[in-house]
Design a protein around this motif. Sequence first.
Motif, mmCIF file in Angstrom:
data_model
loop_
_atom_site.group_PDB
_atom_site.id
_atom_site.type_symbol
_atom_site.label_atom_id
_atom_site.label_comp_id
_atom_site.label_asym_id
_atom_site.label_seq_id
_atom_site.Cartn_x
_atom_site.Cartn_y
_atom_site.Cartn_z
ATOM 1 N N GLY A 448 36.779 31.938 38.506
ATOM 2 C CA GLY A 448 35.981 32.660 38.819
ATOM 3 C C GLY A 448 35.510 32.377 40.433
ATOM 4 O O GLY A 448 36.411 31.939 41.228
ATOM 5 N N ASN A 452 34.256 36.894 43.184
ATOM 6 C CA ASN A 452 33.550 37.360 42.295
ATOM 7 C C ASN A 452 32.029 36.883 42.438
ATOM 8 O O ASN A 452 31.205 36.829 41.360
ATOM 9 C CB ASN A 452 34.163 36.526 40.831
ATOM 10 C CG ASN A 452 35.408 37.085 40.410
ATOM 11 O OD1 ASN A 452 35.517 38.183 39.927
ATOM 12 N ND2 ASN A 452 36.475 36.463 40.698
ATOM 13 N N GLN A 454 29.074 34.424 42.424
ATOM 14 C CA GLN A 454 28.999 33.095 41.482
ATOM 15 C C GLN A 454 29.532 33.312 40.141
ATOM 16 O O GLN A 454 29.090 32.572 39.421
ATOM 17 C CB GLN A 454 27.294 32.962 41.555
ATOM 18 C CG GLN A 454 26.811 32.263 42.843
ATOM 19 C CD GLN A 454 26.872 32.903 44.011
ATOM 20 O OE1 GLN A 454 26.660 34.200 44.067
ATOM 21 N NE2 GLN A 454 27.602 32.159 45.098
ATOM 22 N N ALA A 455 30.187 34.451 39.636
ATOM 23 C CA ALA A 455 30.461 34.714 38.475
ATOM 24 C C ALA A 455 31.649 33.720 37.969
ATOM 25 O O ALA A 455 32.594 33.640 38.740
ATOM 26 C CB ALA A 455 30.577 36.248 38.239
ATOM 27 N N TRP A 457 34.256 33.053 34.399
ATOM 28 C CA TRP A 457 34.557 33.253 32.977
ATOM 29 C C TRP A 457 35.319 32.336 32.238
ATOM 30 O O TRP A 457 35.986 31.416 32.765
ATOM 31 C CB TRP A 457 35.607 34.588 32.952
ATOM 32 C CG TRP A 457 34.865 35.689 33.222
ATOM 33 C CD1 TRP A 457 34.265 36.881 32.151
ATOM 34 C CD2 TRP A 457 34.485 36.503 34.520
ATOM 35 N NE1 TRP A 457 33.919 37.707 32.877
ATOM 36 C CE2 TRP A 457 33.626 37.627 34.385
ATOM 37 C CE3 TRP A 457 34.773 36.083 35.902
ATOM 38 C CZ2 TRP A 457 33.286 38.384 35.366
ATOM 39 C CZ3 TRP A 457 34.287 36.927 36.727
ATOM 40 C CH2 TRP A 457 33.358 38.110 36.636
ATOM 41 N N ALA A 468 31.950 35.831 29.872
ATOM 42 C CA ALA A 468 31.171 35.293 31.041
ATOM 43 C C ALA A 468 30.277 34.042 30.687
ATOM 44 O O ALA A 468 29.689 34.113 29.652
ATOM 45 C CB ALA A 468 30.397 36.369 31.695
ATOM 46 N N ASP A 471 26.015 32.146 35.710
ATOM 47 C CA ASP A 471 26.567 32.167 37.235
ATOM 48 C C ASP A 471 26.640 30.698 37.944
ATOM 49 O O ASP A 471 25.469 29.760 37.659
ATOM 50 C CB ASP A 471 25.801 32.999 38.016
ATOM 51 C CG ASP A 471 26.188 34.408 37.777
ATOM 52 O OD1 ASP A 471 27.269 34.652 36.846
ATOM 53 O OD2 ASP A 471 25.616 35.540 38.268
ATOM 54 N N ALA A 476 30.056 30.241 46.726
ATOM 55 C CA ALA A 476 31.337 30.351 45.876
ATOM 56 C C ALA A 476 32.597 29.697 46.431
ATOM 57 O O ALA A 476 33.419 29.701 45.743
ATOM 58 C CB ALA A 476 31.706 32.030 46.433
#
Length: 680
Positions: A448, A452, A454-455, A457, A468, A471, A476
């Motif tokens: 991630g 993306n 702060q996302a 997976w 997911a 976060d 990032a």
Amino acid sequence: MSKHLILLALISISLISCHEDEVNEPEIKVNLSGYVQKGPFLNGSTVMIIELDDALQPSGRTFSTEVQDNQGTFSFSDISLISPYVQVVGEGFYYNEVKGEASSAPLTLKALVDITDKSTVNLNVLLHLQRERVSYLIEQGKSFEEAKTQAMQEIIHVFGIEKNTVADAEMMDISKEGDDHAILLAVSATLQGRLTVAELSELLAGISTDVKEDGKLDSEAIQEKIRAGATYASAGVIRENLTERYKALGTDITLPDFEKYLDSDGDGIINSEDDEMPEAFAFTPVTKAKMDTFYVSETIMLEGLPHPAESWLSGAGARLIVNGEEKENGIALSEGDEIAIKLPTGDEYSTTHTAELTVGKFTTQWTVTTAANPLQTIGYPGHSEYSLTTFVWGNNLFAGLGEDIGFAARKEWYAYDTNDEQWGPKANFPGNADVNIRLSAKDKFYAGLGENGQAIWQYDPVADTWTAIADFPGQATTYFTYASGSKWYAGLGDNGNALWEYDPATNTWSAIADFPAGASAIQTFTIHDKVFASLTFQESGKSAEIWQFDTVSKSWKSVGNAEASNFLFAIDEKGYFARENSSELLSFSPATASWTTVTTLPQSKPKFGFSMQGKGYLYFDTDFKNSLYAYDLASNTITQIKGIEQESRIFTFAVTAENYAILCTSVSTAMGSSFYRFSP
């Protein structure tokens, strides 16, 4: 009539009667021919026939002729004999079949023969050796025929030959096929050995005298001379010498199978009867052998071989080791000898090298097979050219989430089964394919950040699903990621000195102690389950350092200066580095904060490295072809690993499992990236 007249008449009648008896004694007209052979006697040699009476004493009649050619041919025409018993005597130079040359002195051969109903008599060494014994047996009351038969059996026994029925020696010919002719040639060659003519004459006389009364050879000295002659006589040389000799004389011959009546190893047992079959044995094949290396088999002790047997070893570069020493080929081996084979490999993978060993009548093979190419291409079904992400779980390699030739991020995700060697598609990444964090923790994979935000997976390889997670609380861009058990850590980079811990059990992030100093570059590495970072600081003039992260206290500590920045691999409790713009390989011990120059690299600037099964591996980005090397800690040596022949590719990274590594390659064309499985 007076008494005187009567006596005179009786005397007259007696004289007349005696005269009539003498006149009426029948004469035998003889036409006789044959060969004189040791090897064949030479032209001009003399042959005599001496008539003998019933007591085998000379009658006074003698006839003489000369050998007519270099094959030893002689003949007598229309000679008159009263007795059928004769002594045939041949004297002259002869062709030495062992040395392949004319004798240096003349030899005399003698024989007792009953010429009744005979037109052919060949004079040879078997007849010569029988002569004294035949005379003795006749004196003991044997008939001529009985004496000859018994003497022949006794004479050939001297040479280790047992044969119930043997032709008369005067019918034997060294140049003809057949067992009896083979016996004559074998005995002739054995007697000759390496002897001079004088020594041969002495040997013939010694045997004749020794066997005369009991038919047995008792002299150990003479037996030793026979054994010496037997081992010296080379069957192949003799066969070639005689064949060429007769051919030069205008005669094509087929020699008898005399080899079986030789005693080549001098053990008193002729070749055909010698027990040359040791107990069966086998050498353990070697597989996965190194190239260009000599291998030595295990040592085997010969058993079940009561007599010495000749050996022969074939195979490119093969050598026979006997009792710890390398020997020339063709050596005789005996009971109790310890043997091994030394055999080199070549420069090709998956190639079997074979040595074949014959001991007497037993043959076995030993094979050494070089290992398969340790680098096997396994391809890649996706379209990514750069920045591929990988994750090894069990027998599977997961790969994807890279960029294509246009630098567009892709969501493809594939798995390669290392057992059935097949690629298969897996669930695509659900977020934006441009990721900044790639990390495996325990049996899960995480990706991630990047575009993306702060996302992040989590990928479950069992369920083949992306889920997911919470976060990321920081920025990032991260420079530091590390997993310990199921928990993992991320931070630094654009996050400044901030560091976070993720706990999958609670799906939560926790801020932990900030890194204590600002760094402009960070390289993370692991040594013996401990994580370290090589830091280059923003502060001018400050030397690079090695720092250790403690997952228990969740804190950092400095463990010394960083004398080299290019971390390659870790073995045991040390890390191994390449010094910038240098060919030195250095080791770093966190326990003592010490650096040691280990060895010299084959070239400078290794691209990356990894460790597996106690060895380190390095790849140099100067030429893809055969640019992988192995470092052996025990011997402190670096060896090139052959196997890659293509040009213009470069390895970019490796991911390791317990018994193999997967190496990723990248090219600057639309061919895309590919993988190689490396199995040392």
